[in-house]
Design an enzyme around this catalytic site. Sequence first.
Site, PDB file in Angstrom:
ATOM      1  N   ASP A   1      -0.974  -5.573   6.464  1.00  0.00           N
ATOM      2  CA  ASP A   1      -1.363  -6.640   7.390  1.00  0.00           C
ATOM      3  C   ASP A   1      -2.801  -6.373   7.823  1.00  0.00           C
ATOM      4  O   ASP A   1      -3.495  -5.568   7.193  1.00  0.00           O
ATOM      5  CB  ASP A   1      -0.368  -6.762   8.556  1.00  0.00           C
ATOM      6  CG  ASP A   1      -0.395  -5.536   9.460  1.00  0.00           C
ATOM      7  OD1 ASP A   1      -1.280  -4.670   9.281  1.00  0.00           O
ATOM      8  OD2 ASP A   1       0.473  -5.456  10.354  1.00  0.00           O
TER       9      ASP A   1
ATOM     10  N   ASP B   1      -2.974   0.446   8.157  1.00  0.00           N
ATOM     11  CA  ASP B   1      -1.681   1.074   7.853  1.00  0.00           C
ATOM     12  C   ASP B   1      -0.598   0.708   8.869  1.00  0.00           C
ATOM     13  O   ASP B   1       0.220   1.542   9.248  1.00  0.00           O
ATOM     14  CB  ASP B   1      -1.842   2.609   7.749  1.00  0.00           C
ATOM     15  CG  ASP B   1      -2.825   2.998   6.655  1.00  0.00           C
ATOM     16  OD1 ASP B   1      -2.831   2.341   5.602  1.00  0.00           O
ATOM     17  OD2 ASP B   1      -3.594   3.951   6.856  1.00  0.00           O
TER      18      ASP B   1
ATOM     19  N   HIS C   1       0.839   5.148   1.348  1.00  0.00           N
ATOM     20  CA  HIS C   1       0.106   5.976   2.318  1.00  0.00           C
ATOM     21  C   HIS C   1       0.731   7.376   2.350  1.00  0.00           C
ATOM     22  O   HIS C   1       1.960   7.501   2.416  1.00  0.00           O
ATOM     23  CB  HIS C   1       0.172   5.327   3.705  1.00  0.00           C
ATOM     24  CG  HIS C   1      -0.646   6.064   4.722  1.00  0.00           C
ATOM     25  ND1 HIS C   1      -2.021   5.988   4.754  1.00  0.00           N
ATOM     26  CD2 HIS C   1      -0.286   6.914   5.713  1.00  0.00           C
ATOM     27  CE1 HIS C   1      -2.471   6.752   5.734  1.00  0.00           C
ATOM     28  NE2 HIS C   1      -1.444   7.324   6.336  1.00  0.00           N
TER      29      HIS C   1
ATOM     30  N   ASN D   1       0.849  -1.193   0.000  1.00  0.00           N
ATOM     31  CA  ASN D   1       0.000   0.000   0.000  1.00  0.00           C
ATOM     32  C   ASN D   1       0.882   1.240   0.000  1.00  0.00           C
ATOM     33  O   ASN D   1       1.981   1.226   0.540  1.00  0.00           O
ATOM     34  CB  ASN D   1      -0.865  -0.018   1.273  1.00  0.00           C
ATOM     35  CG  ASN D   1      -1.795   1.184   1.376  1.00  0.00           C
ATOM     36  OD1 ASN D   1      -2.447   1.559   0.390  1.00  0.00           O
ATOM     37  ND2 ASN D   1      -1.858   1.802   2.544  1.00  0.00           N
TER      38      ASN D   1
ATOM     39  N   GLY E   1      -4.038  -4.784  10.265  1.00  0.00           N
ATOM     40  CA  GLY E   1      -4.336  -3.496  10.887  1.00  0.00           C
ATOM     41  C   GLY E   1      -4.551  -2.394   9.858  1.00  0.00           C
ATOM     42  O   GLY E   1      -4.473  -2.632   8.646  1.00  0.00           O
TER      43      GLY E   1
HETATM   44  C1  GAR Z   1      -2.842   8.697  -2.740  1.00  0.00           C
HETATM   45  O1  GAR Z   1      -2.390   9.935  -2.252  1.00  0.00           O
HETATM   46  C2  GAR Z   1      -2.662   7.620  -1.706  1.00  0.00           C
HETATM   47  O2  GAR Z   1      -1.530   7.811  -0.893  1.00  0.00           O
HETATM   48  C3  GAR Z   1      -3.917   7.738  -0.896  1.00  0.00           C
HETATM   49  O3  GAR Z   1      -4.914   7.958  -1.857  1.00  0.00           O
HETATM   50  C4  GAR Z   1      -4.361   8.736  -2.920  1.00  0.00           C
HETATM   51  C5  GAR Z   1      -4.793   8.139  -4.246  1.00  0.00           C
HETATM   52  O4  GAR Z   1      -4.448   8.990  -5.312  1.00  0.00           O
HETATM   53  N1  GAR Z   1      -4.175   6.533  -0.153  1.00  0.00           N
HETATM   54  C6  GAR Z   1      -4.633   6.538   1.104  1.00  0.00           C
HETATM   55  O5  GAR Z   1      -4.935   7.557   1.699  1.00  0.00           O
HETATM   56  C7  GAR Z   1      -4.771   5.180   1.740  1.00  0.00           C
HETATM   57  N2  GAR Z   1      -5.098   5.281   3.134  1.00  0.00           N
HETATM   58  P1  GAR Z   1      -4.549   8.468  -6.816  1.00  0.00           P
HETATM   59  O6  GAR Z   1      -5.946   7.883  -7.012  1.00  0.00           O
HETATM   60  O7  GAR Z   1      -4.366   9.708  -7.658  1.00  0.00           O
HETATM   61  O8  GAR Z   1      -3.474   7.460  -7.028  1.00  0.00           O
END
Ligand code: GAR
Length: 203
Positions: A140, A144, A108, A106, A142
């Site tokens: 995992d 993040d 984050h 993932n 949890g």
């Molecule tokens: C990204 O900034 C990613 O880090 C976040 O969603 C965005 C998706 O952007 N993910 C989370 O917040 C996961 N908890 P994108 O659709 O332009 O790739």
Amino acid sequence: TFPIAVLASGTGSNLQAILDTVHGRDGIEVVAVGSNVADAPALERARRAGVETAAFPLADHSDRAARDTALADWIEGRGARLVVLAGYMQLLTPSFLARFPLGVVNVHPALLPAFPGLRAVEQALAHGVRVFGVTVHFVDEGVDTGPIILQRAVELPHAREAGEVFEQIHAIEHALLPEAIRLIARGAVRIDPADPRRVLLDR
Ligand code: GAR
């Protein structure tokens, strides 16, 4: 070859970075792009790149377990060895994760373990931090919490708005997530046998 699946819920700019910089190189192939959102722009980006897509909205299934089973079946059927979450905004069930042991990563938009969960950049701004950043980690059970693969920080001591932070964060993500995928495909990423919280990198 190293077939991967990508899951995305939204815009898909991280998916686009993967399609543009790792797909079709060094044996890495994006073989499937899935979403929980039927009209996610990410799916259109995948189709434009000639990649198979499917949507698995929760409302089409009896519950989350059934949805995640269908999703895992579809991904397995495409032959993916790694599942990449690129803005996939729903939690995956433990039984989904068990199908891809250490094979789900993932991205984050914060320096974990700070600011897990939703709206991480907004959380960081509200806290008044001066250093922001991006984490790529294994998933995992949890929220993040899985072992960290790569992190990159950016100092923005005067940031006031999420938009200006996201501009920097996205640029970092678009480099860091492809880099993590390349390292994993090369076999350069493994869990420390002496400490399963820790990731060892052979670079
Ligand atoms: C990204 O900034 C990613 O880090 C976040 O969603 C965005 C998706 O952007 N993910 C989370 O917040 C996961 N908890 P994108 O659709 O332009 O790739």
